[in-house]
Design a protein around this motif. Structure first.
Motif, PDB file in Angstrom:
ATOM      1  N   GLU A 169      -9.492  -5.557  -1.124  1.00  0.00           N
ATOM      2  CA  GLU A 169      -8.285  -5.273  -0.357  1.00  0.00           C
ATOM      3  C   GLU A 169      -7.034  -5.748  -1.086  1.00  0.00           C
ATOM      4  O   GLU A 169      -5.923  -5.352  -0.766  1.00  0.00           O
ATOM      5  CB  GLU A 169      -8.373  -5.964   1.008  1.00  0.00           C
ATOM      6  CG  GLU A 169      -9.576  -5.515   1.822  1.00  0.00           C
ATOM      7  CD  GLU A 169     -10.104  -6.582   2.755  1.00  0.00           C
ATOM      8  OE1 GLU A 169     -11.110  -6.312   3.439  1.00  0.00           O
ATOM      9  OE2 GLU A 169      -9.526  -7.691   2.799  1.00  0.00           O
TER      10      GLU A 169
ATOM     11  N   ARG B  39      -3.744  -3.509  -1.108  1.00  0.00           N
ATOM     12  CA  ARG B  39      -4.223  -2.145  -0.924  1.00  0.00           C
ATOM     13  C   ARG B  39      -4.540  -1.825   0.534  1.00  0.00           C
ATOM     14  O   ARG B  39      -4.650  -0.646   0.892  1.00  0.00           O
ATOM     15  CB  ARG B  39      -5.470  -1.917  -1.778  1.00  0.00           C
ATOM     16  CG  ARG B  39      -5.221  -2.102  -3.266  1.00  0.00           C
ATOM     17  CD  ARG B  39      -6.324  -1.480  -4.095  1.00  0.00           C
ATOM     18  NE  ARG B  39      -6.047  -1.619  -5.522  1.00  0.00           N
ATOM     19  CZ  ARG B  39      -5.228  -0.830  -6.212  1.00  0.00           C
ATOM     20  NH1 ARG B  39      -4.594   0.155  -5.590  1.00  0.00           N
ATOM     21  NH2 ARG B  39      -5.039  -1.021  -7.504  1.00  0.00           N
ATOM     22  N   ASP B  40      -4.703  -2.836   1.349  1.00  0.00           N
ATOM     23  CA  ASP B  40      -5.132  -2.595   2.726  1.00  0.00           C
ATOM     24  C   ASP B  40      -4.519  -3.661   3.643  1.00  0.00           C
ATOM     25  O   ASP B  40      -4.385  -4.819   3.247  1.00  0.00           O
ATOM     26  CB  ASP B  40      -6.666  -2.659   2.799  1.00  0.00           C
ATOM     27  CG  ASP B  40      -7.207  -2.094   4.105  1.00  0.00           C
ATOM     28  OD1 ASP B  40      -7.041  -2.761   5.136  1.00  0.00           O
ATOM     29  OD2 ASP B  40      -7.809  -1.003   4.078  1.00  0.00           O
TER      30      ASP B  40
ATOM     31  N   TRP C 146       0.805  -1.223   0.000  1.00  0.00           N
ATOM     32  CA  TRP C 146       0.000   0.000   0.000  1.00  0.00           C
ATOM     33  C   TRP C 146       0.837   1.270   0.000  1.00  0.00           C
ATOM     34  O   TRP C 146       0.319   2.346  -0.299  1.00  0.00           O
ATOM     35  CB  TRP C 146      -0.966  -0.002   1.179  1.00  0.00           C
ATOM     36  CG  TRP C 146      -0.310  -0.197   2.526  1.00  0.00           C
ATOM     37  CD1 TRP C 146       0.237   0.762   3.318  1.00  0.00           C
ATOM     38  CD2 TRP C 146      -0.141  -1.434   3.203  1.00  0.00           C
ATOM     39  NE1 TRP C 146       0.753   0.203   4.459  1.00  0.00           N
ATOM     40  CE2 TRP C 146       0.525  -1.149   4.427  1.00  0.00           C
ATOM     41  CE3 TRP C 146      -0.491  -2.753   2.917  1.00  0.00           C
ATOM     42  CZ2 TRP C 146       0.844  -2.145   5.355  1.00  0.00           C
ATOM     43  CZ3 TRP C 146      -0.165  -3.727   3.837  1.00  0.00           C
ATOM     44  CH2 TRP C 146       0.488  -3.432   5.039  1.00  0.00           C
ATOM     45  N   ASP C 147       2.145   1.174   0.315  1.00  0.00           N
ATOM     46  CA  ASP C 147       3.005   2.360   0.270  1.00  0.00           C
ATOM     47  C   ASP C 147       3.737   2.490  -1.064  1.00  0.00           C
ATOM     48  O   ASP C 147       4.581   3.368  -1.234  1.00  0.00           O
ATOM     49  CB  ASP C 147       4.021   2.326   1.420  1.00  0.00           C
ATOM     50  CG  ASP C 147       5.020   1.181   1.288  1.00  0.00           C
ATOM     51  OD1 ASP C 147       4.753   0.257   0.474  1.00  0.00           O
ATOM     52  OD2 ASP C 147       6.048   1.202   1.982  1.00  0.00           O
TER      53      ASP C 147
END
Length: 366
Positions: A70, A45-46, A29-30
């Motif tokens: 996610e 993503r999560d 996600w980063d």
């Protein structure tokens, strides 16, 4: 992106879950990435996706993360799932982890803020949401199937796209059936009546089983379920009807000497079963084997005269439907799109690997 940040910290966790040779590349996600260059990319993503994998290592956790949005897959979904299934060989069975594996995974998850109670399964799972076949909107099917609006398997020999393949299959079916004017025909998977209308144009009296009663082609009588008769011919060209379960009922609907032409997905004897990925769309419907299918037809009084394998054609058709779906993806139906894309991709992959097959069976009522 360099192999730094969250992805670098995920590396040891992924190796413990998926083995020393990662089959995929992961983007966190980063924005950081880890894994072999050129491999299919899974986008986390999560943090909740990691939490699902903590609670359900293996296919169950991955599927739920994907359906919930996610986890994403970039590019060819079928190829990405094929890479993963090389290490997730046991379908919905959990991955076996040692005590040290579990301690290391928990330590990594704690540092990433991914520890917590088990997330609830997505609402699409097991009949609690829109993922079931009978609850999919008509407009969604139109986008997924494309201009031909046909649920049938295409005939890909020489065809360059889905529309050509399905038109070729319809022409081949009409020619092989050789219907006489006035023949009574029941189409078990009529949909919008594309094939049924072609049979009607040959002079047949066609009844089509369909949920799309308001938009069925002219010349076709729509009905919600099999009935009426007796029929000279019953066709089930889509491969989705549970023919083994319906065999005795279909035999009653045929005239003596009447024909059945049915396509049916079957499970290859001894192949690894992966039931979880199909439960979203076709719950509680176990695939028969080819042997049990022919035995069931025979027990119903239907003499099998010919069996034709269509596995490769069906895999290409499924891939084409998946491509249509990816091109027409909308935020409003994201959960439903993910369910169907996952189903199409896993079924195409199962066909390509020979775990399941589509067979066309021709039989007559003795």
């Amino acid at each position: 992106m360099s192999d730094a940040g969250v992805a670098a910290r995920l590396g040891p966790l992924l190796h413990r879950i998926l083995g020393p040779d990662l089959p995929v590349r992961v983007r966190a996600w980063d924005g950081s990435e880890a894994g072999p260059e050129g491999a299919p990319i899974f986008v986390i993503r999560d943090r909740r996706a990691l939490r699902r994998l903590l609670w359900k290592p293996g296919e169950v956790g991955l599927v739920r993360s994907y359906v919930a949005g996610e986890l994403d897959i970039e590019g060819d979904v079928v190829g990405a799932l094929a890479a993963l299934q090389r290490v997730l060989r046991h379908g919905d069975e959990p991955i076996v982890l040692t005590s040290e594996d579990k301690r290391e995974i928990v330590r990594t998850a704690v540092t990433l803020g991914a520890v917590g109670p088990e997330p609830k399964a997505p609402p699409e799972e097991r009949g609690q949401g829109p993922g079931l076949l009978g609850e999919t909107p008509v407009g969604f099917y139109e986008r997924m199937l494309g201009p031909s609006r046909s649920f049938g398997c295409g005939l890909w020999d020489g065809a360059v796209n889905l529309e050509e393949a399905q038109a070729a299959d319809h022409a081949d079916l009409v020619a092989r059936l050789g219907l006489k004017p006035g023949a009574q025909v029941l189409d078990l998977s009529a949909g919008w009546g594309v094939l049924a209308a072609l049979l009607a144009a040959e002079g047949a009296q066609v009844t089509g089983v369909t949920a799309f009663t308001g938009s069925v082609a002219a010349g076709v009588t729509p009905v919600p379920e099999p009935g009426g008769g007796p029929y000279d011919l019953i066709v089930a060209p889509a491969g989705t009807e549970p023919v083994p379960r319906l065999a005795a009922r279909l035999a009653v609907l045929l005239k003596p000497g009447g024909r059945l032409l049915a396509r049916q997905l079957v499970h290859r004897q001894g192949a690894v079963r992966r039931p979880f990925t199909s439960d979203y769309v076709f719950p509680h419907e176990e695939l028969a084997t080819l042997g049990s299918l022919t035995e069931t037809l025979d027990a119903a009084g239907l003499e099998v005269r010919k069996i034709t394998a269509r596995r490769e054609d069906y895999a290409r058709t499924l891939r084409a439907w998946a491509a249509n779906l990816q091109r027409t993806w909308t935020p409003d139906d994201q959960g439903l799109s993910r369910v169907w894309l996952l189903h199409l991709a896993t079924t195409a992959l199962a066909c390509e690997l020979g775990r399941i097959g589509l067979y066309e069976t021709e039989a007559i009522l003795r």
